[in-house]
Design a protein around this motif. Structure first.
Motif, PDB file in Angstrom:
ATOM      1  N   LYS B 145     -24.595 -36.453  31.089  1.00 39.24           N
ATOM      2  CA  LYS B 145     -24.479 -35.070  31.547  1.00 39.24           C
ATOM      3  C   LYS B 145     -25.864 -34.456  31.776  1.00 39.24           C
ATOM      4  O   LYS B 145     -26.104 -33.786  32.770  1.00 39.24           O
ATOM      5  CB  LYS B 145     -23.742 -34.275  30.476  1.00 39.24           C
ATOM      6  N   ARG B 146     -26.763 -34.742  30.851  1.00 38.19           N
ATOM      7  CA  ARG B 146     -28.112 -34.182  30.989  1.00 38.19           C
ATOM      8  C   ARG B 146     -28.875 -34.840  32.123  1.00 38.19           C
ATOM      9  O   ARG B 146     -29.763 -34.242  32.714  1.00 38.19           O
ATOM     10  CB  ARG B 146     -28.902 -34.422  29.697  1.00 38.19           C
ATOM     11  N   MET B 147     -28.547 -36.097  32.414  1.00 40.12           N
ATOM     12  CA  MET B 147     -29.297 -36.840  33.425  1.00 40.12           C
ATOM     13  C   MET B 147     -28.866 -36.532  34.839  1.00 40.12           C
ATOM     14  O   MET B 147     -29.531 -36.902  35.784  1.00 40.12           O
ATOM     15  CB  MET B 147     -29.109 -38.342  33.202  1.00 40.12           C
ATOM     16  N   PHE B 148     -27.704 -35.880  34.981  1.00 37.17           N
ATOM     17  CA  PHE B 148     -27.111 -35.750  36.295  1.00 37.17           C
ATOM     18  C   PHE B 148     -28.069 -35.223  37.385  1.00 37.17           C
ATOM     19  O   PHE B 148     -28.148 -35.821  38.463  1.00 37.17           O
ATOM     20  CB  PHE B 148     -25.842 -34.897  36.252  1.00 37.17           C
ATOM     21  N   PRO B 149     -28.805 -34.119  37.137  1.00 36.26           N
ATOM     22  CA  PRO B 149     -29.700 -33.638  38.202  1.00 36.26           C
ATOM     23  C   PRO B 149     -30.723 -34.691  38.637  1.00 36.26           C
ATOM     24  O   PRO B 149     -30.951 -34.888  39.839  1.00 36.26           O
ATOM     25  CB  PRO B 149     -30.388 -32.430  37.566  1.00 36.26           C
ATOM     26  N   ALA B 150     -31.321 -35.389  37.662  1.00 36.85           N
ATOM     27  CA  ALA B 150     -32.321 -36.403  38.006  1.00 36.85           C
ATOM     28  C   ALA B 150     -31.684 -37.559  38.767  1.00 36.85           C
ATOM     29  O   ALA B 150     -32.260 -38.106  39.708  1.00 36.85           O
ATOM     30  CB  ALA B 150     -33.003 -36.911  36.740  1.00 36.85           C
ATOM     31  N   MET B 151     -30.462 -37.942  38.381  1.00 41.75           N
ATOM     32  CA  MET B 151     -29.731 -39.017  39.068  1.00 41.75           C
ATOM     33  C   MET B 151     -29.467 -38.651  40.528  1.00 41.75           C
ATOM     34  O   MET B 151     -29.613 -39.458  41.432  1.00 41.75           O
ATOM     35  CB  MET B 151     -28.375 -39.231  38.407  1.00 41.75           C
ATOM     36  N   MET B 152     -29.064 -37.410  40.699  1.00 46.74           N
ATOM     37  CA  MET B 152     -28.754 -36.901  42.040  1.00 46.74           C
ATOM     38  C   MET B 152     -29.998 -36.972  42.924  1.00 46.74           C
ATOM     39  O   MET B 152     -29.947 -37.456  44.056  1.00 46.74           O
ATOM     40  CB  MET B 152     -28.293 -35.452  41.867  1.00 46.74           C
ATOM     41  N   GLU B 153     -31.098 -36.491  42.360  1.00 46.64           N
ATOM     42  CA  GLU B 153     -32.345 -36.466  43.118  1.00 46.64           C
ATOM     43  C   GLU B 153     -32.750 -37.887  43.511  1.00 46.64           C
ATOM     44  O   GLU B 153     -33.136 -38.147  44.648  1.00 46.64           O
ATOM     45  CB  GLU B 153     -33.420 -35.822  42.244  1.00 46.64           C
ATOM     46  N   SER B 155     -30.787 -40.493  43.840  1.00 45.11           N
ATOM     47  CA  SER B 155     -29.864 -41.066  44.820  1.00 45.11           C
ATOM     48  C   SER B 155     -30.224 -40.609  46.231  1.00 45.11           C
ATOM     49  O   SER B 155     -30.109 -41.371  47.190  1.00 45.11           O
ATOM     50  CB  SER B 155     -28.430 -40.651  44.501  1.00 45.11           C
ATOM     51  N   ILE B 156     -30.672 -39.350  46.337  1.00 50.71           N
ATOM     52  CA  ILE B 156     -31.071 -38.852  47.657  1.00 50.71           C
ATOM     53  C   ILE B 156     -32.350 -39.545  48.113  1.00 50.71           C
ATOM     54  O   ILE B 156     -32.480 -39.935  49.278  1.00 50.71           O
ATOM     55  CB  ILE B 156     -31.221 -37.320  47.619  1.00 50.71           C
ATOM     56  N   GLU B 157     -33.292 -39.745  47.169  1.00 50.72           N
ATOM     57  CA  GLU B 157     -34.493 -40.515  47.501  1.00 50.72           C
ATOM     58  C   GLU B 157     -34.101 -41.899  48.005  1.00 50.72           C
ATOM     59  O   GLU B 157     -34.651 -42.418  48.971  1.00 50.72           O
ATOM     60  CB  GLU B 157     -35.398 -40.669  46.276  1.00 50.72           C
ATOM     61  N   LEU B 158     -33.115 -42.497  47.326  1.00 51.81           N
ATOM     62  CA  LEU B 158     -32.653 -43.833  47.704  1.00 51.81           C
ATOM     63  C   LEU B 158     -32.143 -43.838  49.144  1.00 51.81           C
ATOM     64  O   LEU B 158     -32.491 -44.704  49.941  1.00 51.81           O
ATOM     65  CB  LEU B 158     -31.563 -44.294  46.737  1.00 51.81           C
ATOM     66  N   MET B 159     -31.335 -42.830  49.472  1.00 53.45           N
ATOM     67  CA  MET B 159     -30.782 -42.792  50.830  1.00 53.45           C
ATOM     68  C   MET B 159     -31.903 -42.694  51.860  1.00 53.45           C
ATOM     69  O   MET B 159     -31.863 -43.352  52.895  1.00 53.45           O
ATOM     70  CB  MET B 159     -29.836 -41.607  50.988  1.00 53.45           C
ATOM     71  N   LYS B 160     -32.932 -41.913  51.551  1.00 59.13           N
ATOM     72  CA  LYS B 160     -34.045 -41.786  52.489  1.00 59.13           C
ATOM     73  C   LYS B 160     -34.831 -43.096  52.573  1.00 59.13           C
ATOM     74  O   LYS B 160     -35.294 -43.479  53.642  1.00 59.13           O
ATOM     75  CB  LYS B 160     -34.955 -40.638  52.060  1.00 59.13           C
TER      76      LYS B 160
END
Lengths: 221, 224
Positions: B145-153, B155-160
């Motif tokens: 739960k605490r990691m979610f924002p960092a995970m999201m960020e 994943s977006i880096e990954l897509m780029k």
């Protein structure tokens, strides 16, 4: 049968690699200065009292953070020359893409740093007669920059890694030279292992230094 | 003054969309592989056994500090020489981005796990849970739960970052755009359209992420 590693073609071509290393360092230095410098301008524009400046800054940050840097480099290389009658060299296209991308990221770092300074400090500086600009320069920025130094160092490391993307538009840097050597000597395994190792050996001490810096700042704050 | 003409793009829109589909497919595969790899690396690094922690640490540091394009070339051109297998652009890309995002996710997992108070793990052990049970039932749910924002960020880096696969001819959005630009002699329109497509998709994903983040924060308040 196991593969026999042979590094002699690489050693024979050390001059080509050295030329690439110079290209990498040159691109890195330019993008570091432009990216982190322009980032500060964008961050300050975002706090500007003029709405147009704020909007420009937000649009710039959102656009450059939400598109891939390789697309930006290719856009500047292939698309921009259609719009403006100037020649865009691979070096220019790489500088534009990497610097503007890094400016958008570092702008958010500066913003976080400036916001982290207590409002009381602004008020105190104004109370003793400093102008807004003086307060920013003498009181807020020195403290804010200190706090975000680790984040900025990380950005610098990212910029260094990003320079390899310039090889896609045939700018002469380490990876481009490596590709050349690999295609002439049919030794991609050795070449890309060595290029990767070179980047690691150069950047890892910086990564460690950033960790140490982070810990020191956390203690002193 | 340049005359913009987007008709060739409308006529070939299906190509760009197919490219976007491949971009998304690769991102999903790398995410699905990268998350378990990241968790495994994080647990190995935190295991307390040097035999596990040292190699995990090495993989994490190497993949975090070398340029992704060098990694991709190594997997595409170099690895087949050792393994004596044929390498496709897709396989090389999936491997590179699974391990690479795994290395980044590992550090996020680690930070999340370390952030859960030590007492909770100890309390779980005290009521008779095994180490693995305490990790799975008590520590990880809170950490994630605490990691979610960092995970999201990330994943977006990954897509780029997946745009790099265009250089080894995997038909992602950027690759298709490049082909189309050469075919139509309209690089300005094509690359602008591609940039806008990326912008739209990435903005949409990050807005969705922010929404989920807010929801989670609210449900956390209520649970307390």
């Amino acid at each position: 049968m196991t593969y026999r590693w042979d590094f002699t073609p690489l050693l024979d071509n050390w001059q080509a690699l050295a030329m690439g290393a110079v290209g990498t360092l040159r691109l890195f230095a330019v993008c570091l200065v432009l990216g982190l410098g322009f980032g500060l301008v964008v961050a300050l524009a975002r706090r500007s009292r003029w709405r147009a400046a704020r909007w420009f800054s937000i649009g710039f940050i959102e656009f450059f953070r939400n598109t891939p840097v390789l697309v930006q480099i290719l856009w500047f290389y292939f698309a921009l020359p259609m719009l403006v009658p100037v020649e865009i060299t691979p070096f220019t296209a790489a500088i534009l893409g990497i610097s503007l991308n890094s400016a958008a990221y570092s702008a958010e770092i500066y913003r976080a740093g400036i916001q982290s300074i207590e409002p009381g400090q602004w008020e105190a500086a104004r109370a003793i007669g400093m102008s807004g600009l003086q307060t920013l320069r003498r009181i807020v920025l020195p403290q804010a920059l200190r706090r975000v130094l680790p984040a900025l160092t990380n950005r610098g490391i990212e910029i260094f890694k990003m320079t390899t993307l310039a090889s896609v538009v045939a700018y002469i840097e380490l990876l481009h030279q490596g590709r050349l050597i690999a295609s002439l000597n049919f030794n991609p395994l050795e070449v890309y292992s060595v290029i990767g190792a070179l980047f690691f050996l150069f950047l890892y001490p910086l990564v460690r230094a950033t960790y140490a810096l982070e810990r020191r700042l956390a203690r002193s704050d | 003054m340049y005359n913009w003409d987007f008709t060739p793009i409308w006529a070939n829109g299906d190509l760009l969309l197919a490219g976007l589909g491949n971009t998304l497919a690769l991102t999903v595969v790398a995410l699905a592989g990268g998350l378990p790899v990241g968790l495994a690396l994080a647990l190995a690094r935190l295991s307390g056994s040097r035999l596990l922690a040292a190699p995990a640490g090495l993989v994490i540091e190497v993949f975090r500090t070398t340029p992704p394009l060098v990694q991709l070339f190594w997997f595409y051109f170099g690895l087949p020489i050792i393994l004596k297998v044929e390498m496709t652009p897709y396989l090389a890309a999936a491997l590179t981005f699974t391990i690479q995002s795994g290395a980044f996710f590992a550090e996020i997992f680690r930070a999340g796990i370390v952030s859960v108070e030590k007492g909770q793990g100890e309390a779980a052990r005290a009521i008779g849970m095994s180490k693995a049970q305490a990790m799975r039932r008590i520590i990880l749910p809170q950490a994630v739960k605490r990691m979610f924002p960092a995970m999201m960020e990330r994943s977006i880096e990954l897509m780029k970052t997946t745009t790099l696969v265009a250089t080894v001819s995997y038909a992602d959005l950027l690759y298709q755009a490049n082909e189309l630009a050469q075919k139509t002699f309209r690089p300005l329109e094509v690359f602008t359209a591609a940039a806008l497509l990326y912008f739209l998709v990435i903005t949409l994903v990050s807005m969705l992420g922010a929404l989920v983040e807010r929801r989670m924060a609210q449900s956390g308040e209520m649970a307390r």
